[in-house]
Structures are given as structure tokens and as C-alpha cells.
Motif scaffolding. Structure first.
Motif, PDB file in Angstrom:
ATOM      1  N   THR A 106     -21.504 -65.785  18.350  1.00  8.92           N
ATOM      2  CA  THR A 106     -22.025 -67.140  18.124  1.00  8.92           C
ATOM      3  C   THR A 106     -20.972 -68.224  18.328  1.00  8.92           C
ATOM      4  OG1 THR A 106     -21.511 -67.014  15.759  1.00  8.92           O
ATOM      5  CG2 THR A 106     -23.706 -66.263  16.456  1.00  8.92           C
ATOM      6  N   LYS A 107     -19.706 -67.803  18.465  1.00 10.38           N
ATOM      7  CA  LYS A 107     -18.571 -68.747  18.596  1.00 10.38           C
ATOM      8  C   LYS A 107     -18.534 -69.738  17.437  1.00 10.38           C
ATOM      9  CE  LYS A 107     -18.703 -68.366  23.637  1.00 10.38           C
ATOM     10  NZ  LYS A 107     -18.853 -69.053  24.935  1.00 10.38           N
ATOM     11  N   ASN A 108     -18.882 -69.213  16.252  1.00 12.87           N
ATOM     12  CA  ASN A 108     -18.942 -70.062  15.059  1.00 12.87           C
ATOM     13  C   ASN A 108     -17.544 -70.255  14.479  1.00 12.87           C
ATOM     14  OD1 ASN A 108     -19.236 -70.340  11.944  1.00 12.87           O
ATOM     15  ND2 ASN A 108     -21.247 -70.891  12.744  1.00 12.87           N
ATOM     16  N   LYS A 109     -17.106 -71.513  14.387  1.00 19.98           N
ATOM     17  CA  LYS A 109     -15.740 -71.807  13.943  1.00 19.98           C
ATOM     18  C   LYS A 109     -15.518 -71.440  12.472  1.00 19.98           C
ATOM     19  CE  LYS A 109     -14.969 -75.559  17.252  1.00 19.98           C
ATOM     20  NZ  LYS A 109     -14.664 -77.002  17.418  1.00 19.98           N
ATOM     21  N   ASN A 163     -18.029 -59.622  14.515  1.00 20.17           N
ATOM     22  CA  ASN A 163     -18.754 -59.600  15.785  1.00 20.17           C
ATOM     23  C   ASN A 163     -19.754 -60.745  15.901  1.00 20.17           C
ATOM     24  OD1 ASN A 163     -17.402 -57.296  16.693  1.00 20.17           O
ATOM     25  ND2 ASN A 163     -18.854 -55.921  15.687  1.00 20.17           N
ATOM     26  N   TYR A 164     -20.364 -61.119  14.767  1.00 19.16           N
ATOM     27  CA  TYR A 164     -21.289 -62.255  14.790  1.00 19.16           C
ATOM     28  C   TYR A 164     -20.527 -63.552  15.084  1.00 19.16           C
ATOM     29  CZ  TYR A 164     -25.231 -65.229  13.443  1.00 19.16           C
ATOM     30  OH  TYR A 164     -26.253 -66.151  13.440  1.00 19.16           O
ATOM     31  N   ALA A 165     -19.333 -63.665  14.520  1.00 16.22           N
ATOM     32  CA  ALA A 165     -18.504 -64.850  14.780  1.00 16.22           C
ATOM     33  C   ALA A 165     -18.157 -64.951  16.265  1.00 16.22           C
ATOM     34  CB  ALA A 165     -17.232 -64.787  13.943  1.00 16.22           C
ATOM     35  N   THR A 174     -28.824 -67.269   8.009  1.00 10.57           N
ATOM     36  CA  THR A 174     -29.485 -68.513   7.594  1.00 10.57           C
ATOM     37  C   THR A 174     -28.508 -69.672   7.597  1.00 10.57           C
ATOM     38  OG1 THR A 174     -31.015 -67.262   6.182  1.00 10.57           O
ATOM     39  CG2 THR A 174     -30.798 -69.621   5.743  1.00 10.57           C
ATOM     40  N   ASP A 175     -27.297 -69.444   7.105  1.00 14.61           N
ATOM     41  CA  ASP A 175     -26.281 -70.499   7.056  1.00 14.61           C
ATOM     42  C   ASP A 175     -25.743 -70.835   8.446  1.00 14.61           C
ATOM     43  OD1 ASP A 175     -26.559 -70.543   4.325  1.00 14.61           O
ATOM     44  OD2 ASP A 175     -24.761 -69.353   3.915  1.00 14.61           O
ATOM     45  N   HIS A 176     -25.753 -69.857   9.345  1.00 15.19           N
ATOM     46  CA  HIS A 176     -25.161 -70.059  10.682  1.00 15.19           C
ATOM     47  C   HIS A 176     -26.090 -69.477  11.749  1.00 15.19           C
ATOM     48  CE1 HIS A 176     -21.514 -71.035   8.435  1.00 15.19           C
ATOM     49  NE2 HIS A 176     -21.674 -69.887   7.792  1.00 15.19           N
TER      50      HIS A 176
END
Length: 600
Positions: A337-340, A332-334, A366-368
Motif C-alpha cells: 500500500t506504500k503507507n507511510k 507486507n501490507y505497508a 479499516t484505518d489504512h
């Protein structure tokens, strides 16, 4: 003669019964006598801890519904009690029983069986359901063509084998011919909504299923109902005062273990050796601030939780789990945040599982880092739940206090140290005179023998020594004559010998008969408690023949499994049994409450 007659009058047995008992006693070996003692103790204990209700003749046309509670931390027990009351309000003839007390070989006589079961460790059933599980999975399990059933599974999605115990029972029941009243429900730690839906649908399914007719043999039985009577509960905890918070491992120890004493003099709370203390903890203030800063959320933002308006800071500190990551949180965080990078991780379940285990929530953020709203953050998180700790004191000895032994959960990742939420709160944040929210979680499956002459063998590693401290305090207070043998393991003698002075005092006093210690880091070859057990196998077998009860407390995935394998080897070797018969022997000890485990 007069005294003898008075003695006979006071006996709870008739002369004929007493004569039969004496005849049986003369034909029994020591181990047979011990088995009978355990058997009759179990029967008496079930009767004394149950509320027996005769079934009304007018209800003979109703279905007998058996609800089995298989609990590890108390949630399954709580829901089973709620379901029992709910069915009774709806005029259902119902009996509720704990899995360990269920006479599983009579399962073939059931018509409707409801199982509410948690999962522990690596997809395993809770300790109290192990005997039922082994029987159902064995070749001796009966045909269940006449059974209708339903299963509600409780688990934690942060574990890979989510609700596996419930899944295993569901699959096996179907293999044995049973028919499901409705599809199994698998629920995460936030189970309330799922439980409500399941219980309503289950009631409708039973009402509409005309094939669910009562078995006459069950109608003649009594219902055994076990309902919790503690005033303070998980939903209604007591407010207590911290007296002492002391580190009890050495300065150079890799473990940070604390002895914590809590004052209960002003609250009406009772506990027994073997029980656990439930603790509602608070998240670390710095952790909350870091999360809000990384997500660009103002700490004074207001949100609504169960009709209460709170700041997001208050909500994170008191209401949500912040230290355990899960696969669903990562997914869900991905998405939010639309983090690839994270989206790529979630595309492969194996990689996702590995990432979740190795990456605490705060490290992932912290990383993303990203910008989220308060509502988006809350949608990701799971509700905070209390933690249970084995009580390490006896109320008979300590009176107005409760003691617990807490080890700090640590993870060192890329040079950064991450601490567990509850353990860091208890050991790092709490100071004397601070208030703490607590409740008692009874554990009737981990009790001292009622006969104080019964020998006991206690096996623990690390903080697994905690309940055995309460056992020894109780036996010392009672003046028990039974022999006591402790096996304890930890890394180093000089740094990690928990409660050393107390054990030495008990040894000197003669309360502890034997104590064998295993220090895994002090010798060239690592030595663990199972190694000490194996070295003393012959004497352990002689204690078993004398009727000893065996207790194991500690880590489920490592220590407990290794100890059980060693015990099976001892039984096989000294009892001249093959592996299958040794397993049956150990399971019989478990059934007769002579082999008890409190594992986590």
C-alpha cells in the motif's frame, strides 16, 4: 487350599516375583509406594501404547535414528510420524517416541537425534517436553560430543518468541558438544513446504555423513513407535451435527461462555477424557465483506488455491486466517500500500510488535484502506487452521455426543469490539442442526489414573474446568472410589459458576470430596485459585503422600505459572525441602505422570 492354588495360577507374577514385591512393600512409606505405582504404570502404559519392533540383525551397520515428537496441538506429532515412515521407506533404522516417554538421561548414547518441536505460550516448550527441556538446560546434562542432531521448529509468527523452544534446544545441544546435521528449520503455521525441504535435505545429510555410526547399546534396544490410528484427522475431518449451543454465563457476566453439544451417532469416532476436539471453523460473512469492500475487491473474483478455482469470497470465508494479525502481514501490507504510517511502524521492531498485538487485521485495513488485487490480498494472509478445545464430556457417560466449553475471545479497541475467528463461529454462528467439521486430537498426557482408587486434584479457571467435567462423568460412570478435589476460579459466583448444578449433584452424591472456589471480583481483595490452594497446602501435601495425581488446565501465561509456584511452596514447606529439591520433586511427579497440565 484348592482356591488358593487357583488364585496363584491366575497371578501374572511368579512366586519368587510375588515374594520380592511383598518384601519391597513392607519397607516402603506411603509416598514411596505411590512412586512405585506411578513408575510401573508408566512402564506398562509405554508398552501397551507402543508397537515394538525388533531390529533386524542385517541392519546392524545402519544408523539408529531417534525421532522425538514434542507436540502441543498435534502438528509436531503428525510430522514426526511422517518422518518416521519416510526414513523407513529409505531403509533407515528408526525409532519414534513422544518427548514425555523419552528416557532423556540416556541421550548420551544417541548417535542421531531428530527433534520436531512446537513452541507454546511465551516461547516455552510444549508440556510433554518440559522434563526433557529442564534436564538438557540443567548442569546435569551430559557431554554430547558423539551426537549428530537436527531440529525442526513449529511456531506462529504472530508471537514475539517465534519457534523459541527449538532455538533453545539448538543452542544448548551445540553448547554440550553436539553437531548439527543441517541448520535448524523454523516454520510458521504453513509448514508443508519447509517440512518437505528439511526432510529431503536431512536424509541426504545422514547418507553423506560417514561419522554417523550406530551405538551398539542402542542396537540392542527395541524401537518404540507411536502412530496415530484415528480414522478422522485434521486433513480428513468428520461431518457432525450440532445439537445444542447454550450460553452458560449469566446475563451480567463479562465472559461469554457457551456449552456446545455435537451429535456423533452417525460417525465412527471415539474419544477419552482428556482429549481435545479439533474444529474447522469458517470466518464471519460480514468480516469477509468488509475486508473486500475496504480493499476494493469484487467478491466474485476468481482465484486458484491448490488447483481449485474459488471466488475470493469463498476463499476468505473458508481458507484463510482473518482475525490474527502478524508482523509479516503488517510489513507486507505497508509495502503493497506504500503507507507511510505503517512503514514507520515496521522500522522499529518493538513498535511493530506492540502494534501487531493491539491491532487486529480488520482494524489495520479499516484505518489504512487501499486498492489491492485478489492475488495481492491472498499473498498477505496465512492459511486457516483448526482450533482445539478440551472435551467436556465422557463418551462412556454421554455415548453418542461430544461436549465442548467455549469462551468467546474478545478485544475492545477504541470502542470497537473484535471477536476471535473460531470462538465467534462456534458461539455466535452455529445453530442446532448445523453441520460442523471435527476430529479428535488425542492427549495421552492428560489421562485419568488407571487405578480408580487413586485420588486426584483438579485445578482450573474459566473454561479450564472443561476436562474436569469429563473426568467426573467418567469416574461416576466407572463407580470409582478414588477421592476427587476440585479447585475452580472465575470472576463472579452468581454469573460465572460454570456447571454449578452438576457439581452440586456430585458433591451430594459423594463423588466430589472437596471443592474450593475462588471468585476474583466478589471480594475486596482479589482471590484466585492459587490462593485457595495455598490455604489448603497441608491437606494437599497429605493427598500427594497418598499418591494423588494433580491436573492443571487453563491459561499458560498467568494461572498455570502461579499455580506451579504455589505447589512448589507447598512441597518445600511441608516436605522440608529447599527450592531446588522442591523443583526436582515436582518434576519427578511430572515424569511419573502424577502432575499433568493442559494449558494454552
Amino acid at each position: 487350599m484348592k482356591n488358593q492354588n487357583m488364585f496363584d495360577l491366575l497371578l501374572p507374577l511368579s512366586p519368587e516375583q510375588l515374594n520380592n514385591v511383598k518384601k519391597l512393600e513392607s519397607t516402603c512409606t506411603n509416598i514411596q509406594s505411590a512412586w512405585l505405582s506411578g513408575y510401573f504404570w508408566k512402564v506398562a502404559n509405554q508398552k501397551s501404547n507402543s508397537v515394538s519392533l525388533k531390529i533386524d540383525e542385517s541392519n546392524k551397520n545402519n544408523q539408529i535414528i531417534t525421532i522425538i515428537s514434542a507436540s502441543q496441538t498435534g502438528n509436531a506429532k503428525l510430522l514426526s510420524e511422517r518422518l518416521y515412515k519416510f526414513f523407513n521407506k529409505n531403509n533407515k533404522t528408526t525409532r519414534l517416541i513422544n518427548a514425555i516417554d523419552y528416557q532423556f538421561k540416556k541421550i548420551k548414547n544417541e548417535k542421531i537425534l531428530i527433534l520436531i518441536i512446537s513452541t507454546q505460550g511465551e516461547g516455552e516448550p510444549p508440556e510433554e517436553a518440559l522434563s526433557l527441556y529442564k534436564f538438557i538446560m540443567s548442569k546435569n546434562a551430559p557431554n554430547l560430543n558423539n551426537l549428530y542432531y537436527s531440529i525442526f521448529g513449529l511456531g506462529d509468527t504472530s508471537y514475539n518468541l517465534f519457534c523459541q523452544a527449538g532455538k533453545d534446544f539448538d543452542k544448548r545441544f551445540k553448547e554440550l558438544g553436539a553437531r548439527s546435521l543441517l541448520n535448524r528449520f523454523d516454520s510458521d503455521i504453513e509448514y508443508e513446504e519447509n517440512y518437505y525441504q528439511w526432510s529431503q535435505e536431512l536424509l541426504r545429510s545422514i547418507d553423506h555423513n560417514k561419522d554417523c555410526k550406530s551405538s551398539s547399546s542402542l542396537l540392542e534396544q527395541e524401537k518404540k513407535v507411536i502412530i496415530s490410528k484415528s480414522y478422522y484427522t485434521k486433513k480428513n475431518p468428520a461431518q457432525a451435527v450440532v445439537l445444542t449451543n447454550q450460553k452458560i454465563t449469566g446475563r451480567n457476566s463479562k465472559k461469554d461462555i457457551h456449552h456446545i453439544e455435537i451429535d456423533i451417532s452417525n460417525i465412527n469416532i471415539n474419544y477419552e477424557p482428556g482429549d481435545a476436539l479439533g474444529v474447522w471453523y469458517k470466518n464471519d460473512t460480514n468480516l469477509v465483506r468488509n475486508i473486500l469492500e475496504l480493499l476494493s475487491i469484487n467478491s466474485s473474483d476468481k482465484i486458484k488455491i491448490k488447483n481449485n478455482i474459488l471466488t475470493i469470497f469463498e476463499a476468505l470465508k473458508n481458507n484463510f486466517e482473518l482475525t490474527t494479525n502478524t508482523k509479516n502481514i503488517v510489513k507486507n501490507y505497508a509495502i503493497l500500500t506504500k503507507n507511510k504510517f505503517l512503514k514507520n511502524i515496521t522500522s522499529d521492531n518493538s513498535n511493530l510488535q506492540s502494534y501487531t498485538i493491539q491491532t487486529p487485521l480488520i482494524k489495520m485495513i479499516t484505518d489504512h484502506p487501499s486498492k489491492l488485487s485478489s492475488e495481492q490480498l491472498i499473498s498477505l494472509l496465512r492459511p486457516l487452521t483448526p482450533r482445539l478445545y478440551s472435551i467436556s464430556s465422557s463418551q462412556q457417560e454421554i455415548d453418542n455426543e461430544i461436549h465442548i466449553t467455549v469462551g468467546v475471545v474478545k478485544k475492545l479497541i477504541s470502542g470497537c469490539l473484535y471477536l476471535g475467528g473460531a470462538s465467534s463461529y462456534l458461539t455466535q454462528s452455529l445453530k442446532p442442526d448445523d453441520m460442523i467439521k471435527i476430529f479428535i486430537e488425542s492427549n495421552n498426557n492428560f489421562r485419568l489414573p488407571t487405578d480408580q482408587n487413586t485420588p486426584i486434584i483438579m485445578i482450573g479457571a474459566g473454561t479450564g474446568i472443561a476436562p474436569f467435567r469429563s473426568f467426573m462423568q467418567q469416574r461416576d460412570n466407572d463407580g470409582s472410589k478414588g477421592k476427587n478435589w476440585i479447585f475452580f476460579g472465575n470472576p463472579h459466583f452468581t454469573e460465572d459458576f460454570l456447571y454449578q448444578l452438576e457439581w452440586q449433584r456430585y458433591i451430594k452424591k459423594g463423588l466430589i470430596t472437596n471443592m474450593h472456589l475462588a471468585w476474583s471480583q466478589d471480594e475486596e481483595h482479589k482471590v484466585y485459585v492459587q490462593d485457595r490452594i495455598r490455604e489448603n497446602g497441608k491437606e494437599i501435601w497429605s493427598w500427594i503422600e497418598e499418591g494423588a495425581q494433580i491436573y492443571v488446565c487453563g491459561n499458560a501465561s498467568n494461572m498455570a505459572k502461579d499455580v506451579e509456584k504455589t505447589l512448589l511452596d507447598i512441597i518445600s514447606e511441608n516436605g522440608s525441602l529447599n527450592f531446588e529439591d522442591a523443583c526436582e520433586f515436582l518434576n519427578n511427579l511430572r515424569l511419573n505422570k502424577r502432575y499433568k497440565r493442559d494449558i494454552y
